[in-house]
Design an enzyme around this catalytic site. Structure first.
Site, PDB file in Angstrom:
ATOM      1  N   SER A 191     -43.604 -31.573  29.807  1.00 21.19           N
ATOM      2  CA  SER A 191     -43.236 -32.870  29.209  1.00 21.19           C
ATOM      3  C   SER A 191     -43.656 -32.899  27.753  1.00 21.19           C
ATOM      4  O   SER A 191     -44.593 -32.194  27.357  1.00 21.19           O
ATOM      5  CB  SER A 191     -43.951 -34.006  29.945  1.00 21.19           C
TER       6      SER A 191
ATOM      7  N   TYR B 232     -51.400 -37.895  33.830  1.00 22.30           N
ATOM      8  CA  TYR B 232     -50.101 -37.192  33.830  1.00 22.30           C
ATOM      9  C   TYR B 232     -50.015 -36.199  32.673  1.00 22.30           C
ATOM     10  O   TYR B 232     -49.632 -35.033  32.858  1.00 22.30           O
ATOM     11  CB  TYR B 232     -48.996 -38.241  33.721  1.00 22.30           C
TER      12      TYR B 232
HETATM   13  P1  NAD Z   1     -37.038 -38.423  39.280  1.00 28.37           P
HETATM   14  O1  NAD Z   1     -37.759 -39.578  39.840  1.00 28.37           O
HETATM   15  O2  NAD Z   1     -35.577 -38.410  39.391  1.00 28.37           O
HETATM   16  O3  NAD Z   1     -37.568 -37.077  39.918  1.00 28.37           O
HETATM   17  C1  NAD Z   1     -38.894 -36.856  40.315  1.00 28.37           C
HETATM   18  C2  NAD Z   1     -38.837 -36.355  41.735  1.00 28.37           C
HETATM   19  O4  NAD Z   1     -40.139 -35.904  42.116  1.00 28.37           O
HETATM   20  C3  NAD Z   1     -38.464 -37.412  42.756  1.00 28.37           C
HETATM   21  O5  NAD Z   1     -37.074 -37.494  42.930  1.00 28.37           O
HETATM   22  C4  NAD Z   1     -39.153 -36.914  44.013  1.00 28.37           C
HETATM   23  O6  NAD Z   1     -38.229 -36.269  44.850  1.00 28.37           O
HETATM   24  C5  NAD Z   1     -40.146 -35.902  43.504  1.00 28.37           C
HETATM   25  N1  NAD Z   1     -41.495 -36.189  44.016  1.00 28.37           N
HETATM   26  C6  NAD Z   1     -42.396 -37.066  43.532  1.00 28.37           C
HETATM   27  N2  NAD Z   1     -43.487 -37.073  44.327  1.00 28.37           N
HETATM   28  C7  NAD Z   1     -43.254 -36.171  45.319  1.00 28.37           C
HETATM   29  C8  NAD Z   1     -43.988 -35.723  46.448  1.00 28.37           C
HETATM   30  N3  NAD Z   1     -45.223 -36.179  46.715  1.00 28.37           N
HETATM   31  N4  NAD Z   1     -43.416 -34.814  47.264  1.00 28.37           N
HETATM   32  C9  NAD Z   1     -42.172 -34.347  47.011  1.00 28.37           C
HETATM   33  N5  NAD Z   1     -41.439 -34.725  45.960  1.00 28.37           N
HETATM   34  C10 NAD Z   1     -41.975 -35.627  45.125  1.00 28.37           C
HETATM   35  O7  NAD Z   1     -37.522 -38.304  37.767  1.00 28.37           O
HETATM   36  P2  NAD Z   1     -37.343 -37.144  36.660  1.00 28.37           P
HETATM   37  O8  NAD Z   1     -37.663 -37.815  35.398  1.00 28.37           O
HETATM   38  O9  NAD Z   1     -36.069 -36.430  36.825  1.00 28.37           O
HETATM   39  O10 NAD Z   1     -38.568 -36.175  36.976  1.00 28.37           O
HETATM   40  C11 NAD Z   1     -38.433 -34.799  37.116  1.00 28.37           C
HETATM   41  C12 NAD Z   1     -39.525 -34.091  36.324  1.00 28.37           C
HETATM   42  O11 NAD Z   1     -39.315 -34.336  34.940  1.00 28.37           O
HETATM   43  C13 NAD Z   1     -40.943 -34.556  36.625  1.00 28.37           C
HETATM   44  O12 NAD Z   1     -41.792 -33.435  36.712  1.00 28.37           O
HETATM   45  C14 NAD Z   1     -41.304 -35.377  35.406  1.00 28.37           C
HETATM   46  O13 NAD Z   1     -42.695 -35.378  35.154  1.00 28.37           O
HETATM   47  C15 NAD Z   1     -40.546 -34.619  34.337  1.00 28.37           C
HETATM   48  N6  NAD Z   1     -40.334 -35.358  33.094  1.00 28.37           N
HETATM   49  C16 NAD Z   1     -39.565 -36.473  33.080  1.00 28.37           C
HETATM   50  C17 NAD Z   1     -39.397 -37.149  31.890  1.00 28.37           C
HETATM   51  C18 NAD Z   1     -38.555 -38.392  31.805  1.00 28.37           C
HETATM   52  O14 NAD Z   1     -38.591 -39.060  30.777  1.00 28.37           O
HETATM   53  N7  NAD Z   1     -37.807 -38.746  32.828  1.00 28.37           N
HETATM   54  C19 NAD Z   1     -39.997 -36.684  30.721  1.00 28.37           C
HETATM   55  C20 NAD Z   1     -40.772 -35.538  30.776  1.00 28.37           C
HETATM   56  C21 NAD Z   1     -40.935 -34.871  31.967  1.00 28.37           C
END
Ligand code: NAD
Ligand code: MG
Length: 300
Positions: A192, A205
């Site tokens: 991230s 985080y």
């Molecule tokens: P999202 O909510 O669509 O995806 C996150 C997924 O993590 C969920 O769909 C869920 O299936 C899974 N998850 C969470 N806890 C879990 C558990 N205990 N067991 C199994 N699965 C679990 O959101 P996203 O933003 O697409 O997130 C995906 C990745 O991207 C994450 O690692 C997040 O930290 C990272 N990220 C997101 C952003 C943003 O702005 N959206 C920015 C930087 C990094």
């Protein structure tokens, strides 16, 4: 549709007439259809060119957001896709699986809570069985809780959930997957912008994401001699269910406006980075790197 058209369309979707998102909140783990606007995962735009033909891939958190965009692009590039997600995300997971099958590829559904070590082992085993092996592991599942009340108010439950989801599961899944990975295989972790420019409201985080970068570089050194590449993608602000499920409502309206590009990204705008890193041909000499997709924020 050309790639510049996709960019323009994403920009329109993320800014809207008032230049931001409607205020909204959801409960974790969040649902795609409850979002306004519904994110763009590349459903109408990603054109496959056979770049991942025959690869067997496991994407954690593949039901929604970035994971769904990666699943769609991987399938259209010729990969079979197993996705893991939480049991309560079945509806989102079936939508993703539908796109994978529509691309003519195999979709394997592996619901499980990754905060337990045994579940991580079972997910890898189910993916290997369902796909007949494994070539690419995308450690994408993650969770955050954005609250500005400080470390002294941070509960054991929050610390435990963030560290177990973002870090313990990364170790457990990767350890279980490695014996199945051969030469040309790769691991892609999701970091991230928070690893580089941490927000105080995301102290726990942001720490996990910095650790993921360190893990990526170090594991790349460990397994390089086996012909296995290890990389990470560091997203900036991306419009996914995680945001309305964990950010304060007031922050949603201007989400992403502080980037040099002046907007949040859509999940579909991340897929290219993952396809590139997964490609044994295009990224054959790329390992131990963190690729930023941040809307212009620096990742160094
Ligand atoms: P999202 O909510 O669509 O995806 C996150 C997924 O993590 C969920 O769909 C869920 O299936 C899974 N998850 C969470 N806890 C879990 C558990 N205990 N067991 C199994 N699965 C679990 O959101 P996203 O933003 O697409 O997130 C995906 C990745 O991207 C994450 O690692 C997040 O930290 C990272 N990220 C997101 C952003 C943003 O702005 N959206 C920015 C930087 C990094
Ligand atoms: Mg989800």
């Amino acid at each position: 549709m050309s790639e510049s058209d996709i960019g323009h369309r994403a920009a329109e979707m993320t800014t809207g007439p008032e230049g931001g998102f409607p205020a909204q909140q959801q409960a974790l783990p969040g649902s795609t259809t409850a979002m306004e606007p519904v994110p763009d995962h590349g459903e109408q735009s990603w054109v496959g060119r056979g770049r991942l033909e025959g690869l067997r891939t496991l994407i954690t958190g593949g039901d929604s957001g970035i994971g769904r965009a990666v699943a769609i692009a991987f399938a259209r590039e010729g990969a079979d896709v197993a996705i893991n997600y939480l049991p309560e995300e079945q509806e989102d997971a079936e939508d993703t699986a539908g796109w994978v099958r529509k691309a003519g590829r195999t979709a394997v559904l592996c619901p499980a809570d990754l905060t337990e070590r045994r579940s991580c082992d079972e997910v890898v085993a189910a993916a290997v069985e369902g796909l007949g092996g494994l070539d690419v592991l995308v450690n994408n599942a993650g969770v955050q809780f954005a609250r500005d009340d400080g470390l002294e108010a941070m509960s054991d439950e929050r610390i435990d959930r963030v560290l177990r989801t973002n870090l313990h599961a990364l170790f457990w899944l990767t350890r279980a997957a490695l014996p199945h990975l051969g030469r040309g295989a790769s691991i892609i972790n999701v970091s991230s912008i928070q690893a580089y420019e941490p927000s105080t409201s995301l102290l726990d985080y942001a720490s996990t994401k910095a650790a993921i970068n360190n893990f990526t570089v170090n594991l790349a050194a460990e397994v390089g001699a086996r012909g296995i590449r290890v990389n990470a993608v560091a997203p900036g602000p991306i419009w996914t269910p995680l945001q309305p499920a964990t950010q304060e409502e007031a922050k949603i309206e201007a989400f992403g406006a502080d980037t040099p590009l002046g907007r949040a990204g859509q999940p579909g705008e991340l897929a290219g980075a993952f396809v590139f890193l997964a490609s044994p041909r295009e990224a054959s000499y790329v390992s131990g790197t963190v690729l930023g997709v941040t809307g212009g924020k620096p990742v160094f």
